[in-house]
Design an enzyme around this catalytic site. Structure first.
Site: not given
Length: 289
Positions: A116-118
């Site tokens: 997931g992004c972040g």
């Protein structure tokens, strides 16, 4: 208490600016003003115990927190939550539960950092629960509905169009959009949709007749969360990972990717897709600006 007898939690309606104007220098050496997404931390406290800090756009923070607790299987029913209070002055969300969460420390001790992004993360043990998920066997989508869904996304006003750097997710019934949300990570966006579903006292809580759309790739995390929400069909404008593919195939979840204009590929459970190949030859709508 709703008409169906279900107790829904009390939620604040905390809002924060979704974008920020900044000055940049372009390729001609000239300065200009552009918008960027307003990423911010949100630390979740459950019954006064710190749980996790999420990096979020902050569009619908209370629903994000509720959906996060749901998709992490820390809360079994929406009625287990009494209230969620978000305060952006201290970047915190205070969750009060009805009976507490048993063995919270043990259940959250093992973390898996996802794609997931972040750097999204899920707590250990969720993979084992996949064996107990049963998706609606008759759920399907027609090619016409799929094209209608993609067109609805194309014309949707979004933060992405003005500022970029965010992911969008939506929940559909057929080609009808029920809910759209953006966040800095696709995992946050799907959690927000999960929270929204839980707050719908009637048919909104049932995922069997719904389709999940995401701008992000279909990873194992996205497939698992869709399945946990009971949604049997997922669509993405991006592709799919091997682990996401294996999980979707095992669950009988229909995963459709590379879906832009008239093009798409169906990775898994093609029996849920009612093909109308003659529609693929029709003129595609103009691309969104």
């Amino acid at each position: 208490m709703t008409a169906s007898g279900l107790s829904l939690p009390r939620l604040t309606q905390a809002r924060a600016p979704l974008t920020r104007a900044v000055t940049v220098v372009n390729e001609h050496g000239a300065t200009e003003t552009v918008s960027i997404p307003a990423e911010r931390p949100l630390t979740i406290y459950v019954d006064r115990r710190e749980l996790v800090t999420l990096m979020t756009l902050g569009a619908m923070p209370e629903l994000l927190v509720l959906g996060y607790l749901r998709n992490q299987r820390l809360i079994g029913e929406v009625s287990d939550v009494l209230s969620i209070v978000v305060d952006w002055e201290v970047n915190a969300a205070a969750v009060e539960t009805r009976h507490g969460i048993a063995d919270l420390e043990a259940r959250t001790a093992q973390r898996v950092v996802t794609t997931g992004c972040g750097q999204g993360s899920v707590f250990g043990g969720l993979m084992e629960e996949l064996d107990h998920i049963r998706l609606a066997p008759q759920a399907s989508v027609t090619q016409a509905q799929l094209y209608g869904l993609l067109n609805a996304i194309r014309v949707q006003e979004t933060t992405y169009k003005s500022a970029g750097s965010v992911h969008g997710c939506a929940l559909f019934r057929g080609a009808d959009m029920l809910m759209f949300v953006e966040d800095v990570g696709r995992h946050n966006a799907i959690d927000t949709l999960a929270g929204w579903m839980w707050m719908q006292p009637e048919a909104g809580q049932d995922g069997a007749d719904k389709i999940f759309y995401t701008t992000g790739r279909l990873t194992s995390e996205m497939i698992m969360k869709s399945a946990q929400m009971g949604v049997p069909i997922v669509v993405s404008r991006s592709g799919m990972t091997q682990m996401g593919y294996e999980i979707a195939r095992g669950l009988g979840l229909c995963a459709i990717g590379r879906a832009v204009n008239r093009h798409f590929v169906c990775y898994t459970a093609p029996e849920r897709l009612v093909l109308q190949p003659e529609l693929a030859a029709a003129r595609a709508p103009a691309s969104a600006p």
